[in-house]
Design an enzyme around this catalytic site. Sequence first.
Site, PDB file in Angstrom:
ATOM      1  N   GLU A   1       0.835  -1.205   0.000  1.00 40.24           N
ATOM      2  CA  GLU A   1       0.000   0.000   0.000  1.00 40.24           C
ATOM      3  C   GLU A   1       0.865   1.248   0.000  1.00 40.24           C
ATOM      4  O   GLU A   1       1.954   1.256   0.569  1.00 40.24           O
ATOM      5  CB  GLU A   1      -0.847   0.036   1.282  1.00 40.24           C
ATOM      6  CG  GLU A   1      -1.946  -1.002   1.318  1.00 40.24           C
ATOM      7  CD  GLU A   1      -3.307  -0.400   1.014  1.00 40.24           C
ATOM      8  OE1 GLU A   1      -3.379   0.518   0.155  1.00 40.24           O
ATOM      9  OE2 GLU A   1      -4.276  -0.834   1.642  1.00 40.24           O
ATOM     10  N   ASP A   2       0.335   2.311  -0.566  1.00 39.43           N
ATOM     11  CA  ASP A   2       1.036   3.592  -0.514  1.00 39.43           C
ATOM     12  C   ASP A   2       0.983   4.181   0.899  1.00 39.43           C
ATOM     13  O   ASP A   2       1.982   4.626   1.443  1.00 39.43           O
ATOM     14  CB  ASP A   2       0.457   4.594  -1.533  1.00 39.43           C
ATOM     15  CG  ASP A   2      -1.074   4.693  -1.499  1.00 39.43           C
ATOM     16  OD1 ASP A   2      -1.719   3.986  -0.692  1.00 39.43           O
ATOM     17  OD2 ASP A   2      -1.621   5.484  -2.282  1.00 39.43           O
TER      18      ASP A   2
ATOM     19  N   PHE B   1      -1.811  15.999   5.003  1.00 39.28           N
ATOM     20  CA  PHE B   1      -2.146  15.472   3.684  1.00 39.28           C
ATOM     21  C   PHE B   1      -0.889  15.503   2.831  1.00 39.28           C
ATOM     22  O   PHE B   1      -0.185  16.503   2.769  1.00 39.28           O
ATOM     23  CB  PHE B   1      -3.263  16.297   3.032  1.00 39.28           C
ATOM     24  CG  PHE B   1      -3.762  15.661   1.769  1.00 39.28           C
ATOM     25  CD1 PHE B   1      -4.579  14.538   1.817  1.00 39.28           C
ATOM     26  CD2 PHE B   1      -3.375  16.164   0.529  1.00 39.28           C
ATOM     27  CE1 PHE B   1      -5.009  13.927   0.646  1.00 39.28           C
ATOM     28  CE2 PHE B   1      -3.814  15.554  -0.640  1.00 39.28           C
ATOM     29  CZ  PHE B   1      -4.626  14.442  -0.588  1.00 39.28           C
TER      30      PHE B   1
ATOM     31  N   ARG C   1       0.808  12.322  -8.781  1.00 44.84           N
ATOM     32  CA  ARG C   1       1.395  10.996  -8.536  1.00 44.84           C
ATOM     33  C   ARG C   1       2.824  10.946  -9.068  1.00 44.84           C
ATOM     34  O   ARG C   1       3.638  10.159  -8.600  1.00 44.84           O
ATOM     35  CB  ARG C   1       0.568   9.919  -9.239  1.00 44.84           C
ATOM     36  CG  ARG C   1      -0.854   9.773  -8.695  1.00 44.84           C
ATOM     37  CD  ARG C   1      -1.471   8.487  -9.235  1.00 44.84           C
ATOM     38  NE  ARG C   1      -2.919   8.459  -9.129  1.00 44.84           N
ATOM     39  CZ  ARG C   1      -3.584   8.091  -8.041  1.00 44.84           C
ATOM     40  NH1 ARG C   1      -2.926   7.726  -6.962  1.00 44.84           N
ATOM     41  NH2 ARG C   1      -4.903   8.094  -8.022  1.00 44.84           N
TER      42      ARG C   1
END
Length: 192
Positions: free
Chosen positions: A97-98, A150, A163
Amino acid sequence: MTEAARVLYGREDVRRRVAELGRTITGDYVGREPVFVTVLKGGAMFLADLMRTVSLPVETHFMAISRYGDAEESLGRVQILLDVDVDLTGRDVILVEDIVDTGLTSRYLLSILRSRGAASVELCTLLDKTVRRIVPLRPRYAGFECPDAFVVGYGLDFQERYRNLPDILHVADQAALRADPDLLQALIASAA
Ligand code: IMP
Ligand code: MG
């Protein structure tokens, strides 16, 4: 660099840490052939770098999911859009997972993978936002402890953008980014 965001983990930190994770996984899985299952799209970048630092025979498969609204509202229930198409019975699976935030998504995916008869299922995440966790879940492998912020870059997006940033950025001014989603675009041009 704009004031709306700053580098949290630079590309060199990421490269070094990913290589460490790869070495650890290599040591832990000697004599075995782990199956990496990666969640699109955020985990793709991490997987690509991670698997090249693992000196074992590895398989790689992908899952794609869509969330029903916010993870917290949906209790992590997701719709599976793309699934692993091999038999996982007896296999050593590593979910890649990121980022693990509340943990709801990973918990759901881990339970699906475990239900398929794997010999073992572990979680490997690049970023571990432990302060936001709402289910007890501890990744076996975590690259960085991520602050309650974030972040974008290195696979992580804001509205599908960023990304392709080589560094991981902390978005300090989320309101500014919401008002202008292309705010950080100049960073991409200068990062290349
Ligand atoms: P969880 O179910 O709350 O753990 O949600 C994890 C998912 O939320 C990740 O796979 C990301 O898609 C997304 N996410 C959580 N935090 C961030 C962030 O800081 N930046 C970008 N995406 C994030
Ligand atoms: Mg996203």
